[in-house]
Design a protein around this motif. Structure first.
Motif, short mmCIF file in Angstrom:
data_model
loop_
_atom_site.label_atom_id
_atom_site.label_comp_id
_atom_site.label_asym_id
_atom_site.label_seq_id
_atom_site.Cartn_x
_atom_site.Cartn_y
_atom_site.Cartn_z
N ALA A 14 0.83 -1.21 0.00
CA ALA A 14 0.00 0.00 0.00
C ALA A 14 0.87 1.25 0.00
N SER A 15 1.95 1.24 0.77
CA SER A 15 2.79 2.44 0.81
C SER A 15 3.51 2.65 -0.52
N ALA A 58 3.17 14.61 -2.19
CA ALA A 58 4.45 14.02 -2.56
C ALA A 58 5.28 13.69 -1.33
N LEU A 59 5.27 14.57 -0.34
CA LEU A 59 6.01 14.28 0.89
C LEU A 59 5.42 13.08 1.61
N GLY A 60 4.09 13.03 1.65
CA GLY A 60 3.44 11.87 2.25
C GLY A 60 3.76 10.59 1.50
N GLY A 61 3.78 10.68 0.17
CA GLY A 61 4.13 9.51 -0.64
C GLY A 61 5.56 9.07 -0.42
N SER A 62 6.45 10.05 -0.29
CA SER A 62 7.86 9.71 -0.01
C SER A 62 7.99 9.02 1.33
N ALA A 63 7.26 9.51 2.32
CA ALA A 63 7.29 8.85 3.63
C ALA A 63 6.73 7.43 3.52
N ILE A 67 8.68 4.00 4.44
CA ILE A 67 8.14 2.99 5.37
C ILE A 67 8.04 1.63 4.70
N GLY A 68 7.56 1.64 3.45
CA GLY A 68 7.43 0.37 2.73
C GLY A 68 8.77 -0.30 2.47
N ALA A 72 10.19 -3.81 3.94
CA ALA A 72 10.69 -4.88 3.07
C ALA A 72 12.09 -5.31 3.47
N VAL A 73 12.94 -4.35 3.81
CA VAL A 73 14.30 -4.68 4.23
C VAL A 73 14.27 -5.45 5.54
N ASN A 74 13.46 -5.01 6.48
CA ASN A 74 13.37 -5.70 7.76
C ASN A 74 12.84 -7.11 7.59
N ARG A 75 11.90 -7.28 6.67
CA ARG A 75 11.33 -8.61 6.46
C ARG A 75 12.32 -9.53 5.77
#
Length: 148
Positions: A14-15, A58-63, A67-68, A72-75
């Protein structure tokens, strides 16, 4: 019921979608659609408000992308070691004691690939056991099925 793994995957997807949409809107704000000379003035008047809104999106999308990607990296890579050991690393036909390996292969008339296949199937059916346990289980099942 949602599981944490599926929830984090959903959040990451979603992100990323939100980031893609925000990027598209941000790009459109800098490249307005061509208009007639009469509508040019109205576009320029409302451009200030639209640019601020698009910048916020755009700033919200960048955030959201950040987060996404961090999810993904943590997973995938930076995951904390779990309390449960990886059953695929711990269980292997090569880790079975020599006498049990020989007994299992003998029970299959020397067919080592078949012994490995049966061992792997047993490890999938009943996870969390030792390698010797799976070999004994396969031997027991073979003897039971043959009526010994």
């Amino acid at each position: 019921m949602l599981y944490p793994a599926s929830l984090s995957r959903t959040v990451a997807q979603a992100s990323l979608w939100m980031g893609a949409i925000a990027g598209s809107l941000f790009t459109l704000s800098f490249h307005p659609v061509s208009a007639t000379p009469e509508t040019q003035s109205s576009i320029h008047q409302s451009a200030e408000v639209n640019r601020e809104a698009v910048l916020a999106i755009a700033l919200g999308g960048s955030a959201a992308i950040g987060i996404g990607l961090s999810a993904a990296v943590n997973r995938n890579g930076n995951r904390k070691p779990s309390a449960q050991p990886d059953r695929f690393a711990a269980v292997s036909f090569d880790r079975v004691s020599r006498p049990l390996q020989q007994k299992l292969v003998r029970a299959l008339h020397g067919d080592r690939p078949a012994a490995q296949r049966l061992f792997t199937q047993a490890s999938f059916k009943t996870p969390g056991k030792s390698s010797d346990w799976y070999a004994e289980k396969v031997i027991y099942d073979l003897e039971r099925d043959r009526g010994k």
